[in-house]
Design a protein around this motif. Structure first.
Motif, short mmCIF file in Angstrom:
data_model
loop_
_atom_site.label_atom_id
_atom_site.label_comp_id
_atom_site.label_asym_id
_atom_site.label_seq_id
_atom_site.Cartn_x
_atom_site.Cartn_y
_atom_site.Cartn_z
N ARG A 152 -1.26 70.93 -97.84
CA ARG A 152 -1.75 69.79 -97.05
C ARG A 152 -1.67 70.21 -95.31
O ARG A 152 -2.44 70.13 -94.69
N TYR A 153 -0.65 71.32 -95.08
CA TYR A 153 -0.36 71.88 -94.05
C TYR A 153 -1.53 72.66 -93.49
O TYR A 153 -2.16 72.69 -92.36
N GLU A 154 -2.12 73.48 -94.64
CA GLU A 154 -3.23 74.46 -94.25
C GLU A 154 -4.49 73.64 -93.98
O GLU A 154 -5.12 73.95 -92.95
N LEU A 155 -4.50 72.42 -94.64
CA LEU A 155 -5.75 71.55 -94.31
C LEU A 155 -5.63 71.25 -92.92
O LEU A 155 -6.74 70.91 -92.14
N PHE A 156 -4.57 70.55 -92.54
CA PHE A 156 -4.34 70.10 -91.10
C PHE A 156 -4.50 71.19 -90.27
O PHE A 156 -5.20 71.01 -89.05
N CYS A 157 -4.37 72.47 -90.46
CA CYS A 157 -4.66 73.45 -89.40
C CYS A 157 -5.95 73.74 -89.37
O CYS A 157 -6.52 73.98 -88.35
N LEU A 158 -6.77 73.49 -90.58
CA LEU A 158 -8.13 73.88 -90.72
C LEU A 158 -8.90 72.80 -89.80
O LEU A 158 -9.86 73.05 -88.85
N ILE A 159 -8.41 71.57 -90.01
CA ILE A 159 -9.01 70.55 -89.03
C ILE A 159 -8.66 70.60 -87.58
O ILE A 159 -9.65 70.03 -86.67
N LYS A 160 -7.53 71.25 -87.22
CA LYS A 160 -7.23 71.40 -85.89
C LYS A 160 -8.24 72.42 -85.34
O LYS A 160 -8.81 72.25 -84.10
N HIS A 161 -8.38 73.53 -85.99
CA HIS A 161 -9.43 74.47 -85.52
C HIS A 161 -10.86 73.92 -85.66
O HIS A 161 -11.43 74.14 -84.45
N ALA A 162 -11.18 72.90 -86.42
CA ALA A 162 -12.69 72.39 -86.46
C ALA A 162 -12.58 71.42 -85.14
O ALA A 162 -13.81 70.73 -85.05
N GLN A 163 -11.41 70.77 -84.77
CA GLN A 163 -11.59 69.74 -83.77
C GLN A 163 -12.12 68.63 -84.37
O GLN A 163 -12.87 67.92 -83.73
N THR A 164 -11.60 68.03 -85.44
CA THR A 164 -11.99 66.98 -86.02
C THR A 164 -10.88 66.05 -86.60
O THR A 164 -10.11 66.56 -86.92
N PRO A 165 -11.01 64.63 -86.36
CA PRO A 165 -9.91 63.84 -87.07
C PRO A 165 -9.76 63.80 -88.62
O PRO A 165 -10.86 64.47 -89.22
N PHE A 166 -8.71 63.56 -88.97
CA PHE A 166 -8.47 63.24 -90.42
C PHE A 166 -7.53 62.24 -90.98
O PHE A 166 -6.79 61.58 -90.02
N CYS A 167 -7.47 62.08 -92.23
CA CYS A 167 -6.16 61.17 -92.59
C CYS A 167 -5.98 61.53 -94.02
O CYS A 167 -6.78 62.11 -94.70
N LEU A 168 -4.95 60.98 -94.29
CA LEU A 168 -4.33 61.18 -95.90
C LEU A 168 -4.52 59.86 -96.66
O LEU A 168 -3.79 58.82 -96.14
N VAL A 169 -5.10 59.86 -97.96
CA VAL A 169 -5.02 58.65 -98.57
C VAL A 169 -4.32 58.92 -99.90
O VAL A 169 -4.55 59.78 -100.70
N TYR A 170 -3.07 58.39 -99.99
CA TYR A 170 -2.13 58.63 -101.08
C TYR A 170 -2.34 57.42 -102.12
O TYR A 170 -2.01 56.25 -101.98
N CYS A 171 -2.83 57.65 -103.18
CA CYS A 171 -2.84 56.96 -104.53
C CYS A 171 -1.48 56.82 -105.07
O CYS A 171 -1.25 57.70 -106.16
N LEU A 172 -0.76 55.79 -104.99
CA LEU A 172 0.78 55.90 -105.46
C LEU A 172 0.58 54.95 -106.70
O LEU A 172 0.30 53.85 -106.99
N THR A 173 1.16 55.92 -107.70
CA THR A 173 1.61 55.23 -109.12
C THR A 173 2.83 55.76 -109.62
O THR A 173 3.25 56.89 -109.20
N SER A 174 3.42 55.13 -110.83
CA SER A 174 4.30 55.82 -111.40
C SER A 174 4.03 56.87 -112.29
O SER A 174 2.77 56.82 -112.76
N ASP A 175 4.96 57.60 -112.84
CA ASP A 175 4.57 58.55 -113.99
C ASP A 175 4.28 57.91 -115.12
O ASP A 175 3.38 58.53 -115.87
#
Length: 274
Positions: free
Chosen positions: A88-111
């Motif tokens: 996820r950090y690599e993806l964050f660096c990618l969007i920083k380089h592309a200069q575009t916003p982003f967000c993370l959507v966490y689908c939370l369930t139990s195992d």
């Protein structure tokens, strides 16, 4: 343009949420939406997630596809487990380089819920219980305190996605600023290659020597760098030299000022060795 990174256990509803977001964006934001996911790659999830190298190759393919599709006009949704915070950090660096916003959507369930949903799938689409359990065990939950996991939207199984909040995060926030490791600086020193070689070699020796008296988890100081490196395992010189060669190869085509090399290399090592 913006990037939405889906995240969650296997069978936690990521694909359903990605499709819901796609419909919302197309109807309310008049944007073309691309969903990038494991499906089009035609991978057998039970084979891929049982082999670390195959899994790494799939992640690289997904990242490359995201990089190709991110532009000023489109929205990209990455529909995959994205369970490793280093990735996820690599993806964050990618969007920083592309200069575009982003967000993370966490689908939370139990195992337990994920396991039940998995068993309700067609046999060809199911994870084996062994693979599902291993992925749940390895899962690194997102934390909004980490800049690469923020803004974070957590959605439970029966929740309605916060469409407007997600849209605001993508269209009303500025892209994260580039840092030294994602900026191309002009080459200003005639001795750049010499400095690049010497500084990176000095960093390797500092890390290698520090390991002789440290234990996994200790913070290692590197002379000339403002950041410290936390090693969770012992790293041999062969691996350090391989990373050094990769960094030098990249930096030769993206030169920077000599005084930035040490910090850039330390940042690179922290991501690569995490």
């Amino acid at each position: 343009m913006p990037l939405v990174v889906m995240c969650g256990y296997p069978c936690s509803g990521k694909t359903r949420r990605a499709e819901e977001l796609k419909v919302y964006f197309e109807q309310n934001c008049d944007r073309q939406v691309h969903i990038v996911g494991d499906g089009p790659l035609g991978v057998d999830k039970n084979v891929v997630y049982a082999d670390s190298q195959k899994e790494k190759n799939v992640r690289s393919s997904l990242k490359a596809e995201v990089e190709r599709k991110v532009n000023k006009d489109h929205i990209v949704i990455l529909d995959s487990l994205n369970y490793i915070k280093g990735y996820r950090y690599e993806l964050f660096c990618l969007i920083k380089h592309a200069q575009t916003p982003f967000c993370l959507v966490y689908c939370l369930t139990s195992d337990e819920v994920s396991s039940t949903l998995n068993k309700n799938r067609d046999a060809a689409e199911q994870y084996s219980q062994e693979i599902l359990d291993a992925l749940v065990l390895r899962f690194e939950a997102p934390d909004s305190r980490n800049r690469w996991d923020s803004p974070l939207f957590t959605i439970l199984k029966d929740d309605t996605p916060p469409y407007e909040d997600i849209s605001d995060a993508l269209f009303k926030r500025k892209a994260p600023p580039r840092n030294m490791s994602t900026q191309s600086q002009p080459l200003s020193s005639a001795n750049f290659l010499y400095e690049l070689d010497k500084i990176t070699q000095d960093v390797l020796m500092a890390i290698f020597d520090a390991q002789k008296t440290s234990v996994p988890g200790d913070l290692i100081s590197v002379p000339g760098a403002t950041e410290k490196i936390e090693l969770t395992r012992s790293v041999n010189m062969a691996e350090l030299r391989k990373l050094r060669r990769q960094f030098i190869s990249y930096t030769k085509t993206h030169p920077t000022e000599s005084e930035h090399i040490c910090n850039m290399f330390v940042q690179y090592l922290k991501r690569s060795l995490h």
